[in-house]
Design a protein around this motif. Structure first.
Motif, PDB file in Angstrom:
ATOM      1  N   UNK A  72     -19.825 -34.270  15.135  1.00 35.72           N
ATOM      2  CA  UNK A  72     -19.088 -33.898  13.803  1.00 35.72           C
ATOM      3  C   UNK A  72     -18.359 -32.537  13.609  1.00 35.72           C
ATOM      4  N   UNK A  73     -18.946 -31.517  14.260  1.00 37.00           N
ATOM      5  CA  UNK A  73     -18.843 -30.141  14.256  1.00 37.00           C
ATOM      6  C   UNK A  73     -17.663 -30.065  15.335  1.00 37.00           C
ATOM      7  N   UNK A  74     -17.777 -30.466  16.526  1.00 37.70           N
ATOM      8  CA  UNK A  74     -16.632 -30.442  17.468  1.00 37.70           C
ATOM      9  C   UNK A  74     -15.386 -31.123  16.963  1.00 37.70           C
ATOM     10  N   UNK A  75     -15.421 -32.316  16.582  1.00 37.44           N
ATOM     11  CA  UNK A  75     -14.213 -32.783  16.003  1.00 37.44           C
ATOM     12  C   UNK A  75     -13.640 -31.953  14.867  1.00 37.44           C
ATOM     13  N   UNK A  76     -14.652 -31.261  13.961  1.00 41.11           N
ATOM     14  CA  UNK A  76     -13.612 -30.717  12.928  1.00 41.11           C
ATOM     15  C   UNK A  76     -13.124 -29.301  13.577  1.00 41.11           C
ATOM     16  N   UNK A  77     -13.692 -28.484  14.434  1.00 47.20           N
ATOM     17  CA  UNK A  77     -12.912 -27.378  14.968  1.00 47.20           C
ATOM     18  C   UNK A  77     -12.070 -27.834  16.249  1.00 47.20           C
ATOM     19  N   UNK A  78     -12.128 -28.797  16.951  1.00 50.70           N
ATOM     20  CA  UNK A  78     -10.832 -29.418  17.614  1.00 50.70           C
ATOM     21  C   UNK A  78      -9.583 -29.577  16.766  1.00 50.70           C
ATOM     22  N   UNK A  79      -9.703 -30.186  15.758  1.00 52.63           N
ATOM     23  CA  UNK A  79      -8.723 -30.545  14.824  1.00 52.63           C
ATOM     24  C   UNK A  79      -8.228 -28.911  14.230  1.00 52.63           C
ATOM     25  N   UNK A  80      -9.246 -28.174  13.876  1.00 51.55           N
ATOM     26  CA  UNK A  80      -8.893 -26.725  13.498  1.00 51.55           C
ATOM     27  C   UNK A  80      -8.048 -26.002  14.196  1.00 51.55           C
ATOM     28  N   UNK A  81      -8.454 -25.941  15.556  1.00 48.01           N
ATOM     29  CA  UNK A  81      -7.740 -25.344  16.586  1.00 48.01           C
ATOM     30  C   UNK A  81      -6.193 -25.856  16.774  1.00 48.01           C
TER      31      UNK A  81
ATOM     32  N   UNK B 120     -17.651 -29.578   6.949  1.00 49.31           N
ATOM     33  CA  UNK B 120     -16.442 -29.112   6.641  1.00 49.31           C
ATOM     34  C   UNK B 120     -16.327 -28.251   5.728  1.00 49.31           C
ATOM     35  N   UNK B 121     -16.662 -28.081   4.541  1.00 50.49           N
ATOM     36  CA  UNK B 121     -16.288 -27.027   3.650  1.00 50.49           C
ATOM     37  C   UNK B 121     -17.173 -25.570   4.046  1.00 50.49           C
ATOM     38  N   UNK B 122     -18.116 -25.586   4.562  1.00 49.29           N
ATOM     39  CA  UNK B 122     -19.019 -24.746   5.185  1.00 49.29           C
ATOM     40  C   UNK B 122     -18.003 -23.982   6.268  1.00 49.29           C
ATOM     41  N   UNK B 123     -17.744 -24.659   7.354  1.00 47.94           N
ATOM     42  CA  UNK B 123     -16.815 -24.272   8.049  1.00 47.94           C
ATOM     43  C   UNK B 123     -15.551 -23.698   7.905  1.00 47.94           C
ATOM     44  N   UNK B 124     -15.001 -24.294   6.803  1.00 46.17           N
ATOM     45  CA  UNK B 124     -13.525 -23.631   6.306  1.00 46.17           C
ATOM     46  C   UNK B 124     -13.789 -22.419   5.485  1.00 46.17           C
ATOM     47  N   UNK B 125     -14.958 -22.299   4.823  1.00 45.25           N
ATOM     48  CA  UNK B 125     -15.244 -20.893   4.340  1.00 45.25           C
ATOM     49  C   UNK B 125     -15.556 -19.842   5.349  1.00 45.25           C
ATOM     50  N   UNK B 126     -15.574 -20.284   6.614  1.00 48.55           N
ATOM     51  CA  UNK B 126     -15.821 -19.058   7.438  1.00 48.55           C
ATOM     52  C   UNK B 126     -14.705 -18.575   8.183  1.00 48.55           C
ATOM     53  N   UNK B 127     -13.166 -19.289   7.488  1.00 49.03           N
ATOM     54  CA  UNK B 127     -11.950 -18.849   8.089  1.00 49.03           C
ATOM     55  C   UNK B 127     -11.663 -17.215   7.369  1.00 49.03           C
ATOM     56  N   UNK B 128     -11.323 -16.341   8.194  1.00 46.19           N
ATOM     57  CA  UNK B 128     -10.987 -15.039   7.465  1.00 46.19           C
ATOM     58  C   UNK B 128      -9.522 -14.743   7.728  1.00 46.19           C
ATOM     59  N   UNK B 129      -9.022 -13.605   6.869  1.00 46.01           N
ATOM     60  CA  UNK B 129      -7.449 -13.304   7.113  1.00 46.01           C
ATOM     61  C   UNK B 129      -6.683 -14.342   6.085  1.00 46.01           C
ATOM     62  N   UNK B 130      -7.162 -15.485   5.757  1.00 42.19           N
ATOM     63  CA  UNK B 130      -6.326 -16.409   4.934  1.00 42.19           C
ATOM     64  C   UNK B 130      -7.685 -17.270   3.961  1.00 42.19           C
ATOM     65  N   UNK B 131      -7.242 -17.580   3.116  1.00 45.67           N
ATOM     66  CA  UNK B 131      -8.103 -18.123   2.217  1.00 45.67           C
ATOM     67  C   UNK B 131      -7.839 -19.560   1.888  1.00 45.67           C
ATOM     68  N   UNK B 132      -8.601 -20.611   2.132  1.00 50.02           N
ATOM     69  CA  UNK B 132      -8.461 -21.975   1.654  1.00 50.02           C
ATOM     70  C   UNK B 132      -8.686 -22.374   0.297  1.00 50.02           C
ATOM     71  N   UNK B 133      -7.696 -22.865  -0.379  1.00 51.25           N
ATOM     72  CA  UNK B 133      -7.685 -23.231  -1.778  1.00 51.25           C
ATOM     73  C   UNK B 133      -7.657 -24.622  -2.239  1.00 51.25           C
TER      74      UNK B 133
END
Length: 374
Positions: free
Chosen positions: A55-64, A122-135
């Motif tokens: 689940x984690x790998x799928x999320x971050x492959x897509x985020x890459x 998903x939402x914890x991983x998204x909260x780890x993004x820096x320099x931009x903020x997900x809304x």
């Protein structure tokens, strides 16, 4: 608001990772209910890691594969936490369906746990993004919650309603697609804004560092998928060969067995919902020792019995049950095929829920074969 898009090739790669991890996790636990407690704990733990990390790998492959007009990076601690949450909630789901009586409520709760795990990751991983903020939009979050829980409950019902190979394969596809679908449903309700003058704290990762970790994780998942797939395919082949090459054991016993076993029927107690109920012994396919108690494999499910295995052996002495292992008694009338191995054997149960096979130990092999007439 920043415009964002996705690389189509990495979307396909994320789907492949999700399906491979789903197959690995769901097929690893096939037959786990017939294992001892210690071995079952190990298998469930391995499956939780496979599903959660998938689940984690799928999320971050897509985020890459996500493109933004500005650069961004990730908080390493939050990213790691998202993986651990996915593994933990997936593990809870597997505990629900592999320990205790597997009921419709347990299967549903397990699906809910995994659905919550996907969303939390998903939402914890998204909260780890820096320099931009997900809304996020409230509607987008609501749709993601409903989609995640419904899809995961459906996939668990397909996989655990009946534990046959075709159910596991169907459940794998539904579960893998569900992971990807939830991700992109959640992303459809997400926008990004640039944070000016943001100061990063703690350890952070660039996309390049994250890509290294995700590539390593995906490689391990692919390797596990291949290893489990070979075992799964071999099991399917043997099962088909056994069905084709062995006539029903009941017919062989009637024709070839020199001495017919008695067919006495006794009432066996089991406990559920604070009450003691009873089943007929001829409806029970097998009995498994569990400490000072036992479990009954019955068409209605895996039932908890207060009798010990030694007491059960004594009471079932004049029935069609035969001891096949120090922890198992098997009802020969429910055995649909038998396979002789080098120094032991295997009794197969084609139509019994929660029970695929039971291994016959070498010390009991002779008497089991005589009882089956093979």
């Amino acid at each position: 608001m920043l415009e964002h898009g996705h690389n189509h090739y990495l979307i396909l790669a994320s789907l492949a990772v999700a399906v491979m991890s789903a197959f690995t996790g769901l097929s690893l636990t096939q037959g786990a209910s017939a294992m001892g407690v210690a071995q079952r704990k190990l298998v469930v733990s391995m499956s939780a890691v496979a599903l959660g990390s998938g689940i984690w790998s799928m999320h971050f492959v897509a985020m890459l594969g996500m493109t933004l007009p500005v650069s961004f990076h990730y908080d390493a601690l939050v990213t790691m936490m998202s993986a651990l949450v996915a593994i933990l909630l997936t593990g809870i789901a597997l505990l629900l369906v592999h320990f205790g009586k597997r009921t419709g409520l347990r299967i549903t709760l397990a699906g809910v746990c995994v659905g919550v795990g996907i969303l939390a990751m998903h939402y914890i991983g998204m909260s780890g993004i820096q320099d931009v903020k997900p809304v996020y939009s409230a509607f987008g979050i609501g749709v993601a919650i409903v989609a995640s829980i419904v899809l995961c409950v459906v996939s668990f019902w397909i996989s655990y309603g009946h534990r046959e190979s075709r159910n596991i394969l169907s459940g794998t596809l539904v579960f893998g697609i569900s992971i990807v679908a939830v991700h992109f449903i959640a992303m459809a309700g997400t926008h990004f804004v640039k944070i000016d003058g943001a100061q990063s704290t703690g350890l952070w990762m660039s996309n390049e560092v994250l890509a290294f970790g995700v590539t390593l994780s995906s490689f391990v998942i692919s390797g596990a998928f291949l290893l489990v797939g070979v075992t799964f395919a071999e099991g399917m082949r043997k099962s088909q060969n056994n069905v084709q090459s062995h006539q029903p054991v009941a017919e062989k016993t009637a024709a070839d067995a020199p001495v017919a076993r008695q067919s006495a029927v006794i009432r066996i107690p089991y406990e559920s919902d604070g009450q003691t109920h009873f089943v007929q012994s001829d409806d029970v396919a097998a009995v498994q020792a569990e400490g000072r108690y036992t479990y009954l494999y019955h068409p209605s499910g895996r039932l908890f019995c207060p009798w010990s295995i030694s007491a059960m052996e004594t009471k079932l002495a004049n029935t069609q049950f035969v001891k096949v292992h120090r922890s198992y008694l098997v009802n020969t009338h429910h055995v649909t095929s038998f396979e002789r191995k080098k120094d032991n054997g295997v009794c197969f149960f084609e139509s019994m829920a929660h029970l695929d096979h039971v291994t016959v130990s070498r010390s009991y092999l002779k008497q089991v074969r005589e009882s089956l007439g093979v």
